[in-house]
Write a protein that holds these residues in place. Sequence first.
Motif, PDB file in Angstrom:
ATOM      1  N   VAL A 111       2.275 -35.070  14.313  1.00 49.74           N
ATOM      2  CA  VAL A 111       1.671 -36.520  14.874  1.00 49.74           C
ATOM      3  C   VAL A 111       1.333 -36.868  14.279  1.00 49.74           C
ATOM      4  N   ILE A 112       1.588 -38.213  13.983  1.00 57.66           N
ATOM      5  CA  ILE A 112       1.915 -39.402  13.391  1.00 57.66           C
ATOM      6  C   ILE A 112       0.963 -40.822  14.591  1.00 57.66           C
ATOM      7  N   GLN A 113      -0.166 -41.135  14.167  1.00 58.31           N
ATOM      8  CA  GLN A 113      -0.748 -41.992  14.658  1.00 58.31           C
ATOM      9  C   GLN A 113      -0.786 -42.907  14.470  1.00 58.31           C
ATOM     10  N   VAL A 114      -0.508 -44.625  14.766  1.00 61.20           N
ATOM     11  CA  VAL A 114      -1.121 -45.848  14.019  1.00 61.20           C
ATOM     12  C   VAL A 114      -1.731 -46.278  14.749  1.00 61.20           C
ATOM     13  N   PRO A 115      -2.948 -47.822  14.450  1.00 65.75           N
ATOM     14  CA  PRO A 115      -2.920 -48.748  15.167  1.00 65.75           C
ATOM     15  C   PRO A 115      -1.976 -49.890  14.941  1.00 65.75           C
ATOM     16  N   VAL A 116      -1.338 -50.260  16.234  1.00 66.64           N
ATOM     17  CA  VAL A 116      -0.517 -51.513  16.063  1.00 66.64           C
ATOM     18  C   VAL A 116      -1.272 -52.584  16.599  1.00 66.64           C
ATOM     19  N   SER A 117      -2.333 -52.405  17.342  1.00 69.86           N
ATOM     20  CA  SER A 117      -2.624 -53.881  17.866  1.00 69.86           C
ATOM     21  C   SER A 117      -5.071 -53.260  18.219  1.00 69.86           C
ATOM     22  N   ASN A 118      -5.544 -53.878  18.757  1.00 67.93           N
ATOM     23  CA  ASN A 118      -6.482 -53.030  19.014  1.00 67.93           C
ATOM     24  C   ASN A 118      -6.550 -52.489  20.305  1.00 67.93           C
ATOM     25  N   ASN A 119      -6.121 -52.533  21.115  1.00 69.59           N
ATOM     26  CA  ASN A 119      -5.979 -51.261  22.305  1.00 69.59           C
ATOM     27  C   ASN A 119      -4.984 -50.518  22.190  1.00 69.59           C
ATOM     28  N   GLU A 120      -4.066 -50.860  21.081  1.00 72.14           N
ATOM     29  CA  GLU A 120      -2.378 -49.583  21.430  1.00 72.14           C
ATOM     30  C   GLU A 120      -2.261 -49.065  19.921  1.00 72.14           C
ATOM     31  N   TRP A 121      -2.117 -48.039  19.848  1.00 71.14           N
ATOM     32  CA  TRP A 121      -1.665 -46.735  19.065  1.00 71.14           C
ATOM     33  C   TRP A 121      -0.207 -46.500  19.391  1.00 71.14           C
ATOM     34  N   LEU A 122       0.389 -46.628  17.645  1.00 70.77           N
ATOM     35  CA  LEU A 122       2.097 -46.846  17.630  1.00 70.77           C
ATOM     36  C   LEU A 122       1.638 -44.550  17.710  1.00 70.77           C
ATOM     37  N   TYR A 123       2.635 -44.441  18.829  1.00 72.70           N
ATOM     38  CA  TYR A 123       2.197 -42.680  19.130  1.00 72.70           C
ATOM     39  C   TYR A 123       3.693 -42.074  18.374  1.00 72.70           C
ATOM     40  N   LEU A 124       4.527 -41.283  17.146  1.00 70.94           N
ATOM     41  CA  LEU A 124       5.097 -40.707  16.463  1.00 70.94           C
ATOM     42  C   LEU A 124       5.421 -38.773  16.669  1.00 70.94           C
ATOM     43  N   ALA A 125       5.937 -38.241  16.867  1.00 69.91           N
ATOM     44  CA  ALA A 125       5.897 -37.153  16.785  1.00 69.91           C
ATOM     45  C   ALA A 125       7.517 -36.337  16.747  1.00 69.91           C
ATOM     46  N   THR A 126       7.751 -35.584  15.407  1.00 68.98           N
ATOM     47  CA  THR A 126       8.681 -35.231  15.107  1.00 68.98           C
ATOM     48  C   THR A 126       8.841 -33.823  14.862  1.00 68.98           C
ATOM     49  N   LEU A 127       9.859 -33.823  14.557  1.00 69.77           N
ATOM     50  CA  LEU A 127      10.542 -32.053  14.080  1.00 69.77           C
ATOM     51  C   LEU A 127      10.685 -31.865  12.253  1.00 69.77           C
TER      52      LEU A 127
END
Length: 514
Positions: free
Chosen positions: A204-220
Amino acid sequence: MTEFVDVHAEAASGQGGVSKPAGHKSTRTGWRRLASQGRALLPDSLPGRFFMFMLLLVFASQLMISVVWNYQTRTTQEKALENVVFNMAMRVSSTIEYFDSLPNRYRHIILDQLRDMGGTRYFVTLNRDFIEIDELARTRSKDIVINGFQDTLDAFHANGDISIAFSAPETLRVFNNDTYLMELTESWGQHALIVEPLSLPILVIQVPVSNNEWLYLATLMPDYAIMSSSLPVDLQLIYLFALTVLLLFGSWMIYVLTRPVKQLSKAAENFGRSFEPVYLPEKGAIEFKTTAGAFNRMQRNIQHFLNDRKQLFSGISHDLKTPLTRLRLRAEMLDDDDERQGFVEDIDHLDMMVRSALQMVRDTDIHENPEPVDLKQVLENIARAGQSVGQKISLKYHEHELVTGKPLALRRCLENLIDNAVVYGGNADVSLSIEEGQNLIVIRDKGPGLPEGMEEEVFQPYRRFEHGQACNPGGNGLGLITARHLAGTHGGDLSLRNHPEGGLEVTLTIPFDS
């Protein structure tokens, strides 16, 4: 009166421990104790020791091969994993950069399109909150993945607070901290991250893309992330089968190679008992051919010596009869009574020595076929014969085993020992028991015993002490040496000692398989 006592069991006496002073033990003492314990673990037989050393060599070689194999496999897998992580991290970085460049109103549209397309092992969403991850335990492979992603993403997104962690599918949250992946329908991403029946870890990778939003990426991750260097079960079974066949074949080879040594040992034992040559085949390895040849020559030489000894004593007996007879007749013709008596006594003594020597040769060269012998029955027969002439003999029986030997030779051996105890000690207390795999016969008398330090000296031919000469003037000093020789031909041993409570104690051992 002869006393018979039959005892079938005895309580074993305990041995008290000897206290040792506490203190520092030297390294040398520790090594000696360790070496002694190691020798105690070794089997007694040569094939057993060969087999143990073969096992140690096989397992040591397999251990070294396994270490090298695991190291090489792990190094190769880690290198491949680093390459895969770098490529995936670059794609994730491009995805992050792409979403970061999109206007806010288009981001969710792109996510819906990606979800409808399917065919990927990625789950991407935009969340308003940071999702808490129940992180799995860290391993070497997981560290490589996390560190690889962290280094690559930090290089392109230095201003971002990037979170990277591994989660189990059952505890993975998506969208928010209250929604679990397992609660979603397949259209919402289960088919992308869940591979039944396996429970693969999800990155699971979580990256902030704005002040109130996180890009959530999950992969095998690929199989490298699991990184197991062990062999598959089917290969392990094949390996164990091959190792078993190898050990069985090695055991058979050890038996074949050590069988000549066992034959040599058996031949030496049989020859030592009966002095009948047992010739070994001179074949096989060069070392055994040389040993077998030397053993066969030794048997021939000893047999020639024994035959020469018999012929020598027979010749002496024949040659001395006539001159001794002439000397005795001449002595009888002497006028001086004292001088005549002295000559006659010397001639009688010389005649006794010749006869006793010949008797010893005959006693120690008894030709019999070995057969099972009950020592209890032999002792009872000797005791009854002694009882008939007033000898004091008591017998005590414990457990005992039949032996395979020459009945007449064993009786002659026991008769000599019991007669000595009665003649020189007044009585004979005899016990029969088992000790360390052999029959133990102990004969004790109530006489004065032997002078200190003469326990072996008394076995010398014609060696007699003052007490023996007084009790039995006609003795010749050959009874004990004859008894020891007869015991030796049955694989046994004979020893003497002065008993602490007085008297002489004779110990005779006869193995079961004699």
